[in-house]
Design an enzyme around this catalytic site. Structure first.
Site, PDB file in Angstrom:
ATOM      1  N   GLU A 181       0.799  -1.221   0.000  1.00  0.00           N
ATOM      2  CA  GLU A 181       0.000   0.000   0.000  1.00  0.00           C
ATOM      3  C   GLU A 181       0.834   1.275   0.000  1.00  0.00           C
ATOM      4  O   GLU A 181       0.492   2.247  -0.691  1.00  0.00           O
ATOM      5  CB  GLU A 181      -0.980   0.013   1.175  1.00  0.00           C
TER       6      GLU A 181
ATOM      7  N   HIS B  88     -11.655  -4.489   9.144  1.00  0.00           N
ATOM      8  CA  HIS B  88     -12.229  -4.137   7.845  1.00  0.00           C
ATOM      9  C   HIS B  88     -13.398  -3.161   7.979  1.00  0.00           C
ATOM     10  O   HIS B  88     -14.173  -2.994   7.056  1.00  0.00           O
ATOM     11  CB  HIS B  88     -12.692  -5.388   7.104  1.00  0.00           C
TER      12      HIS B  88
HETATM   13  C1  LIG Z   1      -2.768  -4.401   4.164  1.00  0.00           C
HETATM   14  C2  LIG Z   1      -3.770  -5.206   3.428  1.00  0.00           C
HETATM   15  N1  LIG Z   1      -3.917  -5.043   2.103  1.00  0.00           N
HETATM   16  C3  LIG Z   1      -4.833  -5.755   1.412  1.00  0.00           C
HETATM   17  C4  LIG Z   1      -5.635  -6.654   2.060  1.00  0.00           C
HETATM   18  C5  LIG Z   1      -6.723  -7.423   1.282  1.00  0.00           C
HETATM   19  N2  LIG Z   1      -6.344  -8.824   1.196  1.00  0.00           N
HETATM   20  C6  LIG Z   1      -6.755  -9.719   2.110  1.00  0.00           C
HETATM   21  S1  LIG Z   1      -6.080 -11.235   1.883  1.00  0.00           S
HETATM   22  C7  LIG Z   1      -5.258 -10.714   0.516  1.00  0.00           C
HETATM   23  C8  LIG Z   1      -4.380 -11.662  -0.229  1.00  0.00           C
HETATM   24  C9  LIG Z   1      -3.322 -12.184   0.635  1.00  0.00           C
HETATM   25  O1  LIG Z   1      -2.575 -13.127  -0.056  1.00  0.00           O
HETATM   26  P1  LIG Z   1      -1.503 -14.004   0.708  1.00  0.00           P
HETATM   27  O2  LIG Z   1      -0.654 -13.145   1.565  1.00  0.00           O
HETATM   28  O3  LIG Z   1      -0.819 -14.830  -0.301  1.00  0.00           O
HETATM   29  O4  LIG Z   1      -2.387 -14.907   1.686  1.00  0.00           O
HETATM   30  P2  LIG Z   1      -3.455 -16.030   1.299  1.00  0.00           P
HETATM   31  O5  LIG Z   1      -4.774 -15.376   1.180  1.00  0.00           O
HETATM   32  O6  LIG Z   1      -3.025 -16.670   0.052  1.00  0.00           O
HETATM   33  O7  LIG Z   1      -3.433 -16.972   2.451  1.00  0.00           O
HETATM   34  C10 LIG Z   1      -5.509  -9.367   0.265  1.00  0.00           C
HETATM   35  C11 LIG Z   1      -4.964  -8.603  -0.860  1.00  0.00           C
HETATM   36  C12 LIG Z   1      -5.467  -6.784   3.452  1.00  0.00           C
HETATM   37  N3  LIG Z   1      -6.228  -7.612   4.164  1.00  0.00           N
HETATM   38  N4  LIG Z   1      -4.525  -6.072   4.109  1.00  0.00           N
END
Ligand SMILES: Cc1ncc(C[n+]2csc(CCOP(=O)(O)OP(=O)(O)O)c2C)c(N)n1
Ligand SMILES: [Mg+2]
Lengths: 331, 328
Positions: free
Chosen positions: A69, A135
């Site tokens: 971000e 959230h």
């Molecule tokens: C700071 C932040 N940015 C964006 C999000 C939205 N978001 C939630 S899960 C996710 C993907 C995360 O991917 P990863 O770290 O690979 O974890 P996975 O879901 O695959 O377990 C995103 C973009 C968030 N929760 N927090």
């Protein structure tokens, strides 16, 4: 002038589609507009807010970002200073917290210090719905408090389109908040030459006895309360601020002077919220017109819970808004 | 330290079965609206969670991500208390306040799931600092997804752990996708262990589908941490069988890809084979194990269903101590 053809003539678009429509028109007009955020190209964003735009304008103008971000906002800011007009899509406004330095210390201050505009839109989904403590932050007062930022909080498809188009013709950083619970609502939108100015409130429902001033999803709740009160013989006007900075103080002052009975509603915890700013400003300017204190309705001073009943109980409801109106009616 | 003995193997296998059954059951309940706010299913990722936990002591600390049912169950929290939290009931691990993304039990060394990508790594790093300051004989483990490898806070925490030589292990629970974004599209350099090694700590890319391999690397990292040698980075490559959120499908990966991981790399199938081959259990015993897991998950659902909601009167309770300003 291009006219958006993707929204079918007879189907009223959703709030998200209204955003797409405004962005498409402005992207056609201004080659410097691009969108950067997570999961935009194929998925079209988490709320379908940019669905299909990458396919139409190319992957150079709709960029998928890593979950970074601070870098996203920095990228938007630097490219804006360089001559672009980026839309940085932070997904949920809660994730702006990881980029707060870039937003508040950098983007908001560059024009003042360096005499260089930063035409940047930071779009995010905001407001309270299920999703729990991380959230459902209401950060409006953080942004509205910061000199150099403008803040749009549309509650209808028409205003989403009209405001994003204005933001994309403006040269200042704009925080553009779209409420989770409004993503799917439908409504009329207008064409390519329709713009909603910042700092201009709208009357959602006229009334005779009292006024509710609100924005975002709370407008929907306030409107329901007003309809219910109508049946009880209380005629309430509902005003949608549409932008929180600039704030339409003229509309606020006129309403306070007209009714003298004023309720202000939003979903943020009451302490230090934008409703306090509105009430204080309106009182200072119109003390003599008030029939009694302005009543504010907001959220409890607590993080939001995952439990739906706890979450609902923490924020304004039709009942709590109606009760506030009845309180001002007693003056 | 390189293999799991009979007792640990059977415990690990059962734990993986618990996670799988829990997730598949919860997924269906979520589709029926029983899990407010939705959930992130970890099916397919069992070995990475159980392998790590098999190498930890019960009071070692973990902090994790939005996808953390598997970590929480593997850490020893009961399916009942986790299911109840998914249902946002008062008997859940966070009293119904947290929900699926915010499972925790701080007193038992679980410093929480997290709604913010990368935030768990920093919290776990802080716990490691606490362990060091108080001279405890423990380690702390921070979980992060492949997507979380691209947020600055992750690397700030890793750098700090290196310079302070903290008793810390970073596990990248690398299911190869962040929502719909393939890791290779957003990860400069591609090789995560190589990236981490630039920060000056032992870093490994490992097979996250082999519970024993995960166990081995974690156990060695733990030894180094306890010996004062500082943190380790482990990139456990795994795969998620379901969508990012329950109910999501998407066009970002092929059905063939999912089928391939399910059929040829499934961590439970693989380790069942190992257990049979080493004669740690008979097929009958494995079948019985699966049946007992089924019963346990059914009981967890019944418990969650019948548990009370948290009281509405508590919504502002516990926000602060209320003691500031009181003369001590
Ligand atoms: C700071 C932040 N940015 C964006 C999000 C939205 N978001 C939630 S899960 C996710 C993907 C995360 O991917 P990863 O770290 O690979 O974890 P996975 O879901 O695959 O377990 C995103 C973009 C968030 N929760 N927090
Ligand atoms: Mg991932």
């Amino acid at each position: 002038m291009s006219t958006d053809t993707t929204v079918k003539a007879n189907a009223t678009p959703t709030y998200s589609e209204a955003f797409q429509s405004g962005v498409r028109e402005e992207m056609t007009r201004n080659k410097g507009i691009f969108i950067l955020g997570t999961d935009l190209q194929e998925r079209g964003g988490h709320f379908a807010q940019v669905k299909g735009i990458a396919q139409e304008f190319g992957f150079d103008r709709v960029k998928d970002s890593p979950i970074s971000e601070a870098a996203m906002v920095a990228a938007g800011m630097g490219s804006a200073m360089y001559g672009c007009h980026p839309i940085i899509d932070l997904n949920f406004i809660d994730f702006s917290l990881g980029a707060m330095d870039e937003i508040i210390n950098q983007a908001a201050k560059i024009r003042f210090m360096f005499n260089k505009p930063v035409p940047l839109v930071i779009r995010a989904t905001s407001g309270i719905a299920l999703g729990g403590a991380h959230h459902c932050n209401s950060l409006e007062s953080f942004f509205a408090h910061t000199a150099g930022l403008s803040l749009a909080v549309p509650s209808t498809p028409m205003d989403v389109k009209g405001l994003i188009k204005t933001a994309l013709r403006n040269e200042d950083p704009v925080i553009f908040l779209m409420h989770k619970k409004l993503s799917g609502i439908r409504g009329e939108i207008k064409g390519d030459d329709y713009f909603v100015p910042f700092g201009k409130a709208a009357t959602i429902k006229p009334g005779k006895d009292a006024v509710i001033i609100s924005y975002g999803y709370s407008v929907v709740t306030a409107n329901k309360a007003a309809q219910a009160l109508e049946a009880e013989g209380i005629s309430v006007e509902v005003i949608d601020l549409r932008t929180l900075y600039p704030l339409d103080t003229d509309a606020i002052n006129a309403a306070v002077q007209k009714f003298g009975r004023v309720v202000v509603v939003d979903e943020a915890p009451l302490f230090g919220s934008i409703t306090a700013e509105i009430a204080a400003t309106a009182t200072e300017a119109n003390f003599g017109s008030l029939k009694g204190p302005i009543v504010r309705v907001g959220a409890a001073r607590a993080p939001l819970s995952a439990n739906p009943a706890m979450s609902e109980a923490a924020i304004p409801s039709v009942d709590s808004i109606s009760a506030a109106v009845k309180k001002v009616m007693k003056y | 330290m390189s293999t799991l003995d009979k007792e640990k193997s059977l415990a690990a296998l059962r734990q993986m079965m618990v996670i799988r059954d829990f997730e598949e059951t919860a997924d269906k309940l979520c589709l029926r609206g029983k899990v407010p706010g939705g959930m992130h299913n970890s099916s397919g990722q069992e070995a990475a969670a159980v392998g790590v936990m098999s190498a930890l002591a019960p009071d070692d600390v973990i902090a994790t991500t939005h996808r953390s049912h598997h970590h929480t169950l593997a850490k020893g929290f009961t399916p009942k208390s986790v299911m109840a939290e998914l249902f946002a009931k008062s008997t859940g691990v966070s009293g119904g306040r947290g929900g699926s993304m915010h499972l925790a039990g701080v007193e038992r060394g679980h410093f929480g799931g997290n709604g913010i990508v990368g935030a768990g790594v920093g919290i776990a790093m802080g716990a490691a600092l606490g362990i060091q300051v108080l001279k405890d004989k423990k380690v702390s483990v921070g979980f992060v997804g492949d997507g979380g490898m691209n947020t600055g806070r992750t690397w700030e925490a890793i750098n700090m752990a290196v310079i302070y030589k903290l008793p810390f292990i970073i596990i990248c629970d690398n299911n190869q996708y962040a929502v719909e974004t393939f890791v290779g599209r957003v990860t400069g350099g591609g090789d995560l262990a190589k990236r981490a090694s630039g920060f000056g700590l032992p870093s490994f890319n490992i097979n996250g589908q082999d519970v024993e391999e995960v166990y081995k690397y974690t156990a060695e990292a733990r030894e180094r941490a306890l010996a004062g040698e500082g943190p380790t980075f482990i990139n456990a490559v795994t795969y998620r069988y379901y969508g990012h959120n329950v109910g999501e499908k998407g066009q970002y990966r092929t059905q063939e890809e999912i089928a391939e991981w399910r059929t040829s790399k499934d961590p439970i199938d693989y380790f069942t084979g190992v257990v049979l081959e080493r004669k740690f259990a008979t097929q009958q015993e494995i079948d019985d194990m699966r049946a007992s897991v089924r019963t346990e998950i059914d009981e967890a659902v019944a418990f969650a269903e019948s548990s009370p909601e948290p009281a509405i009167s508590t919504i502002t309770q516990g926000v602060d101590s209320g003691k500031l300003g009181i003369q001590l």
